[in-house]
Design a protein around this motif. Structure first.
Motif, PDB file in Angstrom:
ATOM      1  N   LYS A  60       0.788  -1.277  -0.056  1.00  0.00           N
ATOM      2  CA  LYS A  60      -0.496  -0.036   0.169  1.00  0.00           C
ATOM      3  C   LYS A  60       0.883   1.370  -0.002  1.00  0.00           C
ATOM      4  N   GLU A  61       0.500   2.391  -0.910  1.00  0.00           N
ATOM      5  CA  GLU A  61       1.035   3.853  -0.894  1.00  0.00           C
ATOM      6  C   GLU A  61       0.793   3.831   0.409  1.00  0.00           C
ATOM      7  N   ASN A  62      -0.196   3.867   1.577  1.00  0.00           N
ATOM      8  CA  ASN A  62       0.095   4.405   3.114  1.00  0.00           C
ATOM      9  C   ASN A  62      -0.896   2.863   3.552  1.00  0.00           C
ATOM     10  N   PHE A  63       1.089   2.645   4.349  1.00  0.00           N
ATOM     11  CA  PHE A  63      -0.106   1.151   5.109  1.00  0.00           C
ATOM     12  C   PHE A  63      -1.313   1.119   6.370  1.00  0.00           C
ATOM     13  N   ASP A  64      -0.959   2.368   6.399  1.00  0.00           N
ATOM     14  CA  ASP A  64      -2.112   3.128   7.686  1.00  0.00           C
ATOM     15  C   ASP A  64      -3.577   3.297   7.124  1.00  0.00           C
ATOM     16  N   ASP A  65      -3.580   3.773   5.799  1.00  0.00           N
ATOM     17  CA  ASP A  65      -4.771   3.631   5.647  1.00  0.00           C
ATOM     18  C   ASP A  65      -5.109   2.199   4.666  1.00  0.00           C
ATOM     19  N   PRO A  66      -5.942   1.447   4.268  1.00  0.00           N
ATOM     20  CA  PRO A  66      -6.703   0.731   3.775  1.00  0.00           C
ATOM     21  C   PRO A  66      -6.917   0.652   1.840  1.00  0.00           C
ATOM     22  N   ALA A  67      -7.462   2.152   2.658  1.00  0.00           N
ATOM     23  CA  ALA A  67      -7.864   2.511   1.068  1.00  0.00           C
ATOM     24  C   ALA A  67      -7.192   3.250  -0.477  1.00  0.00           C
ATOM     25  N   SER A  68      -4.986   3.511   0.814  1.00  0.00           N
ATOM     26  CA  SER A  68      -4.979   4.109   0.061  1.00  0.00           C
ATOM     27  C   SER A  68      -4.470   3.414  -1.432  1.00  0.00           C
ATOM     28  N   LYS A  69      -4.067   3.467  -2.780  1.00  0.00           N
ATOM     29  CA  LYS A  69      -3.710   2.860  -3.828  1.00  0.00           C
ATOM     30  C   LYS A  69      -2.560   2.038  -3.342  1.00  0.00           C
ATOM     31  N   THR A  70      -3.010   0.957  -3.822  1.00  0.00           N
ATOM     32  CA  THR A  70      -2.239  -0.406  -4.140  1.00  0.00           C
ATOM     33  C   THR A  70      -0.890  -0.129  -4.738  1.00  0.00           C
ATOM     34  N   VAL A  71      -0.362  -0.522  -5.421  1.00  0.00           N
ATOM     35  CA  VAL A  71       1.186  -0.710  -5.916  1.00  0.00           C
ATOM     36  C   VAL A  71       1.533  -1.709  -5.733  1.00  0.00           C
ATOM     37  N   GLY A  72       2.347  -2.666  -4.952  1.00  0.00           N
ATOM     38  CA  GLY A  72       2.486  -3.974  -5.990  1.00  0.00           C
ATOM     39  C   GLY A  72       1.854  -5.136  -5.051  1.00  0.00           C
ATOM     40  N   THR A  73       2.766  -6.368  -5.217  1.00  0.00           N
ATOM     41  CA  THR A  73       2.550  -7.274  -4.510  1.00  0.00           C
ATOM     42  C   THR A  73       3.959  -7.842  -3.449  1.00  0.00           C
ATOM     43  N   GLU A  74       3.705  -8.210  -2.225  1.00  0.00           N
ATOM     44  CA  GLU A  74       4.292  -9.774  -1.876  1.00  0.00           C
ATOM     45  C   GLU A  74       3.778 -10.427  -1.849  1.00  0.00           C
ATOM     46  N   LEU A  75       4.963 -11.370  -1.629  1.00  0.00           N
ATOM     47  CA  LEU A  75       4.368 -13.487  -1.607  1.00  0.00           C
ATOM     48  C   LEU A  75       5.331 -13.984  -0.445  1.00  0.00           C
ATOM     49  N   THR A  76       5.389 -14.044   0.322  1.00  0.00           N
ATOM     50  CA  THR A  76       6.325 -14.531   0.877  1.00  0.00           C
ATOM     51  C   THR A  76       6.376 -16.240   1.722  1.00  0.00           C
ATOM     52  N   ALA A  77       7.085 -16.562   0.786  1.00  0.00           N
ATOM     53  CA  ALA A  77       6.687 -18.349   0.548  1.00  0.00           C
ATOM     54  C   ALA A  77       7.631 -18.909   2.318  1.00  0.00           C
ATOM     55  N   THR A  78       6.877 -19.789   2.417  1.00  0.00           N
ATOM     56  CA  THR A  78       6.811 -20.440   3.566  1.00  0.00           C
ATOM     57  C   THR A  78       8.410 -21.090   3.897  1.00  0.00           C
ATOM     58  N   SER A  79       8.627 -21.597   5.019  1.00  0.00           N
ATOM     59  CA  SER A  79       9.285 -22.319   5.423  1.00  0.00           C
ATOM     60  C   SER A  79       9.889 -24.146   4.580  1.00  0.00           C
ATOM     61  N   ILE A  80      10.757 -24.367   4.899  1.00  0.00           N
ATOM     62  CA  ILE A  80      10.959 -25.639   4.317  1.00  0.00           C
ATOM     63  C   ILE A  80      10.700 -26.423   5.548  1.00  0.00           C
ATOM     64  N   ALA A  81      11.245 -26.135   6.062  1.00  0.00           N
ATOM     65  CA  ALA A  81      11.240 -26.827   7.534  1.00  0.00           C
ATOM     66  C   ALA A  81      11.524 -26.680   8.544  1.00  0.00           C
ATOM     67  N   SER A  82      11.952 -25.201   8.954  1.00  0.00           N
ATOM     68  CA  SER A  82      12.490 -24.481   9.933  1.00  0.00           C
ATOM     69  C   SER A  82      10.924 -24.288  10.672  1.00  0.00           C
ATOM     70  N   GLY A  83      11.093 -24.314  11.929  1.00  0.00           N
ATOM     71  CA  GLY A  83       9.658 -24.697  12.741  1.00  0.00           C
ATOM     72  C   GLY A  83       9.099 -25.860  12.549  1.00  0.00           C
ATOM     73  N   GLY A  84       8.994 -26.899  12.387  1.00  0.00           N
ATOM     74  CA  GLY A  84       8.714 -27.993  12.418  1.00  0.00           C
ATOM     75  C   GLY A  84       7.132 -28.164  11.228  1.00  0.00           C
ATOM     76  N   ASN A  85       6.447 -28.906  11.941  1.00  0.00           N
ATOM     77  CA  ASN A  85       5.381 -29.029  11.325  1.00  0.00           C
ATOM     78  C   ASN A  85       4.495 -27.499  11.217  1.00  0.00           C
ATOM     79  N   GLY A  86       4.041 -27.384  11.835  1.00  0.00           N
ATOM     80  CA  GLY A  86       3.456 -25.956  11.577  1.00  0.00           C
ATOM     81  C   GLY A  86       1.707 -26.165  11.637  1.00  0.00           C
ATOM     82  N   THR A  87       0.705 -25.272  11.591  1.00  0.00           N
ATOM     83  CA  THR A  87      -0.085 -25.476  11.159  1.00  0.00           C
ATOM     84  C   THR A  87      -0.892 -23.878  10.449  1.00  0.00           C
ATOM     85  N   ASP A  88      -1.856 -24.709   9.612  1.00  0.00           N
ATOM     86  CA  ASP A  88      -2.582 -24.075   8.824  1.00  0.00           C
ATOM     87  C   ASP A  88      -3.349 -22.603   9.694  1.00  0.00           C
TER      88      ASP A  88
END
Length: 546
Positions: free
Chosen positions: A449-477
């Motif tokens: 977001k152009e201003n993360f504190d304003d949900p109505a502000s312009k979206t300027v891009g996308t971030e995709l975060t890859a989870t871990s391969i193993a770190s942290g154990g099994n995890g949960t949904d």
């Protein structure tokens, strides 16, 4: 939480070597070589072209660490292997001998259509690794490669070149992975990744962890093998780091992923030490002491990754940030958010943003890398500008308070640095901006977001975060803080705590992301499934369910 630190014989080694180092680099290569028991200097660069030697008679398979390729260009790709007939012994069972290695590249898996071949020398000074930068190749072509030492033949790897510069390119399939703590579980996700139809894989950091691995492999709980005691302490010296890479590289699932796809790699903290920042470690050691350790870590990283000579470290410094292209479809600006950053604010604890973290002078990239990034965007002609990097870029509040705590290790702890990058993207008119991130041990999808504190502000891009391969154990949904984080961060469109990777398809009209997860990592062989899928349209940033 990281384990408690304790003084070891390795600390004494670092203290003895540290006075021989300048603050940012070695005084001279020769003086450093004399100072460091682990010979941080490299052979003269001309040694890489040393005349062919008759290979010694090797009685055990030297290719126990597999093969890999990486950093595809239109006319070139890097081929890698590291010889180690006894991978979990210091020196890999080859001692101080140099070994001639034949390499072959072909258009087919049976090597009936050879393209290139040659001989390289595996020097002990490089941990018996070889890095072949094959030149003069045809763009957009799949190749197969292998290595030979005497009668021994390596597994066959598959790689490819990028499209020609500026070529009209309709699509690209890639995957992003991160964070593979060996002691936390099996690399099952890598086995599934090996079977995916992707053109390349981005590894976004924490390839190894510096923490001790006990004789049963931590949560792997081996009953049929006993790991050597030399692994059961934190990595400090070059020998330690080399041995840790050998343990990881010896994993069959990781080997399968490397053999199937070219990798583009970038480090985060654990390849050296938890949450280090530039020349500051987390224990407050003198910088000149920590830089000795960093030199060993960077050296071992290069030895074990399919990287070109341009990324070869000079003492404790290495140029890892770099740019790759995929025709006119995508430009990849691979960042290094560890080597040049200022120390974390507020003791590196979650904290409400304040003067220490919001100081306009603070940087997570360093000035030169920041300018390189924005200049690269300014001259880009690609449809998609992709920024593979390590730590969470989007604002991420931890609670619902008006003044919420945030991570001081992520871009939230360097908000001025993030704002300069976002201002740069706006200035150059970046239309299709995709950030790829690791580190979090969970999967996230964010609208930037152009201003993360304003949900109505312009979206300027996308971030995709890859989870871990193993770190942290099994995890949960749904981790315990799922509801809080989703409410506190309206731009967070997805949050999942399982292990796996993100599969991404870039197209002319849109990018699609599939978050692939496995049900368990503490037992081998778990199936993979798609937890969620999203699309972001070209020219219209913003994530939508697929």
């Amino acid at each position: 939480m990281p384990p408690m630190r304790h003084t070891t014989r390795h600390d004494a080694t670092l203290r003895r070597a540290a006075p021989h180092l300048a603050r940012r680099r070695f005084l001279t290569v020769t003086a450093a070589a004399a100072a460091l028991a682990f010979t941080t200097n490299l052979p003269a660069k001309g040694a890489m072209a040393a005349p062919m030697k008759k290979p010694r008679r090797i009685t055990e398979d030297p290719f126990t660490l597999g093969v890999a390729s990486g950093d595809p260009l239109p006319d070139s790709v890097v081929l890698w292997t590291r010889l180690a007939p006894k991978p979990l012994e210091e020196g890999g069972g080859l001692g101080d001998e140099s070994v001639a290695v034949l390499w072959e590249l072909s258009l087919d898996e049976s090597f009936a259509a050879p393209v290139r071949a040659g001989t390289a020398i595996a020097f002990p000074d490089y941990g018996h690794s070889v890095h072949i930068d094959v030149q003069g190749l045809t763009p957009s072509t799949v190749f197969y490669y292998r290595f030979r030492v005497g009668a021994w033949v390596s597994p066959v790897g598959r790689t490819r070149t990028a499209p020609a510069a500026g070529a009209d390119t309709s699509g690209l399939k890639l995957a992003a992975v991160a964070c593979q703590a060996y002691q936390d579980g099996y690399f099952t996700a890598h086995r599934h990744l090996a079977a995916e139809d992707v053109d390349m894989v981005f590894h976004l950091g924490d390839y190894i962890y510096e923490y001790a691995v006990n004789e049963v492999g931590g949560k792997r709980q081996y009953t049929d093998v006993k790991l050597p005691a030399a692994l059961n302490h934190e990595t400090m010296t070059l020998a330690d780091y080399r041995l840790r890479y050998a343990l990881y590289r010896n994993d069959a699932d990781l080997q399968a992923a490397h053999a199937a796809h070219p990798f583009v790699v970038a480090w985060d903290d654990h390849e050296t030490e938890n949450n280090y920042a530039g020349d500051h470690d987390e224990n407050g050691s003198p910088p000149e002491q920590f830089l000795v350790r960093r030199a060993a870590a960077y050296r071992a990283y290069w030895e074990n990754m399919p990287l070109r000579a341009a990324q070869l470290p000079s003492g404790p410094d290495a140029q890892l940030y770099r740019r790759l292209m995929w025709g006119n479809l995508a430009q990849f600006d691979i960042l290094d958010t560890r080597q040049y950053r200022d120390d974390q604010a507020y003791g590196d604890r979650p904290h409400v943003p304040g003067p220490e973290s919001t100081d306009p002078a603070r940087t997570i990239t360093g000035d030169a890398q920041e300018q390189w990034l924005i200049d690269g965007w300014r001259s880009s002609t690609a449809l998609w500008n992709v920024m593979p990097q390590q730590v969470c870029f989007a604002q991420r509040k931890f609670n619902l308070n008006a003044d919420s705590t945030v991570s001081m290790d992520a871009w939230d702890g360097y908000s001025a640095s993030r704002q300069r990058v976002m201002d740069g993207a706006k200035e150059v008119g970046l239309k299709n901006w995709l950030v790829l991130t690791g580190d979090m041990h969970v999967a996230y999808a964010f609208d930037l977001k152009e201003n993360f504190d304003d949900p109505a502000s312009k979206t300027v891009g996308t971030e995709l975060t890859a989870t871990s391969i193993a770190s942290g154990g099994n995890g949960t949904d749904k981790p315990s803080n799922w509801e809080t984080q989703m409410k506190a961060n309206p731009h967070m469109k997805f949050y999942n705590g399982r292990r796996g990777y993100v599969r991404i398809e870039l197209g002319r009209d849109a990018t699609r992301a599939d978050f692939r997860t496995v049900s368990a990592v503490t037992t081998p062989g778990a199936p993979v499934s798609t937890a969620a899928s999203f699309v972001t349209e070209a020219g219209a940033p913003g994530l939508k369910p697929a």
